[in-house]
Design an enzyme around this catalytic site. Structure first.
Site, PDB file in Angstrom:
ATOM      1  N   ARG A  82       0.754  -1.133  -0.013  1.00 24.44           N
ATOM      2  CA  ARG A  82       0.109   0.132   0.333  1.00 24.44           C
ATOM      3  C   ARG A  82       0.768   1.151   0.186  1.00 24.44           C
ATOM      4  NH1 ARG A  82      -4.772   2.281   2.677  1.00 24.44           N
ATOM      5  NH2 ARG A  82      -4.875   4.374   2.021  1.00 24.44           N
ATOM      6  N   ARG A  91      -5.594   1.668  -4.106  1.00 25.78           N
ATOM      7  CA  ARG A  91      -5.119   0.913  -3.330  1.00 25.78           C
ATOM      8  C   ARG A  91      -4.823  -0.546  -3.370  1.00 25.78           C
ATOM      9  NH1 ARG A  91      -8.479   4.163   1.695  1.00 25.78           N
ATOM     10  NH2 ARG A  91      -7.843   5.974   0.587  1.00 25.78           N
ATOM     11  N   ASP A  94      -6.795  -1.634   1.421  1.00 26.35           N
ATOM     12  CA  ASP A  94      -7.470  -0.936   2.459  1.00 26.35           C
ATOM     13  C   ASP A  94      -7.780  -1.708   3.659  1.00 26.35           C
ATOM     14  OD1 ASP A  94      -7.827   1.863   3.439  1.00 26.35           O
ATOM     15  OD2 ASP A  94      -9.868   1.513   2.823  1.00 26.35           O
ATOM     16  N   ASP A  96      -9.353  -0.930   7.390  1.00 27.07           N
ATOM     17  CA  ASP A  96      -9.779   0.013   8.249  1.00 27.07           C
ATOM     18  C   ASP A  96     -10.523  -0.587   9.586  1.00 27.07           C
ATOM     19  OD1 ASP A  96      -9.435   2.186   6.940  1.00 27.07           O
ATOM     20  OD2 ASP A  96     -11.053   1.894   5.725  1.00 27.07           O
TER      21      ASP A  96
END
Length: 161
Positions: A82, A91, A94, A96
């Site tokens: 990344r 990306r 990703d 999160d």
């Protein structure tokens, strides 16, 4: 013991393989309680780019606090190559932290629950699949939040593995 909801997405390279690899790495470090199907979703933000593949998962760990989950997500992203040079840009991965237990954090490095999860169907659709009774602290039920969003452009494309 902490319980986390994580959202993973990829729109560069072999998106399916990247998500599968990330889940496999997680499975060696934490206990996975549920992993959603993989969904194709449009990109978020102003940068033209390919669609994402996204999934949401629920996991527990006896060793990780909220910052530990955040660090684990950063490690997954780094392992996938990344690069953070364009906000909301394409990306390889990703990862999160959507929420950890009912923890609320205003730390700019780790805002919890994720400050935009309530408006992102690409997080809520897969989360609803694996936990139909889920509640996002401070915002309400996932089902209720999703009812107010247009998720018509989100399509299930497969499963991890």
């Amino acid at each position: 013991m902490t319980r986390a909801v994580l959202s993973l997405g990829s729109n560069l390279g072999d998106r399916h393989a990247r998500l599968t690899d990330a889940v496999a790495v997680l499975a060696k470090q934490v206990d996975l309680l549920a992993v959603s199907s993989i969904y194709r979703t449009p990109p978020w933000g102003p940068v033209p780019q390919d669609d994402y593949y996204n999934l949401t998962l629920i996991a527990i760990s006896g060793e990780l606090d909220a910052y530990g989950w955040w660090g684990l997500c950063r490690e997954l992203e780094q392992a996938a190559g990344r690069v953070r040079d364009i906000r909301w840009g394409p990306r390889t991965l990703d990862a999160d932290v959507v929420m950890v237990d009912d923890i609320e954090s205003l730390d700019p490095d780790l805002l919890l629950p994720h400050p935009r999860a309530f408006e992102r169907a690409f997080v809520l659709v897969p989360w609803l699949e694996i936990d139909p009774m889920a509640v996002l602290p401070g915002y309400g039920s996932i089902a209720g939040l999703l009812a107010g969003l247009d998720a018509s452009d989100i399509t299930m494309v497969g499963h991890v593995g």
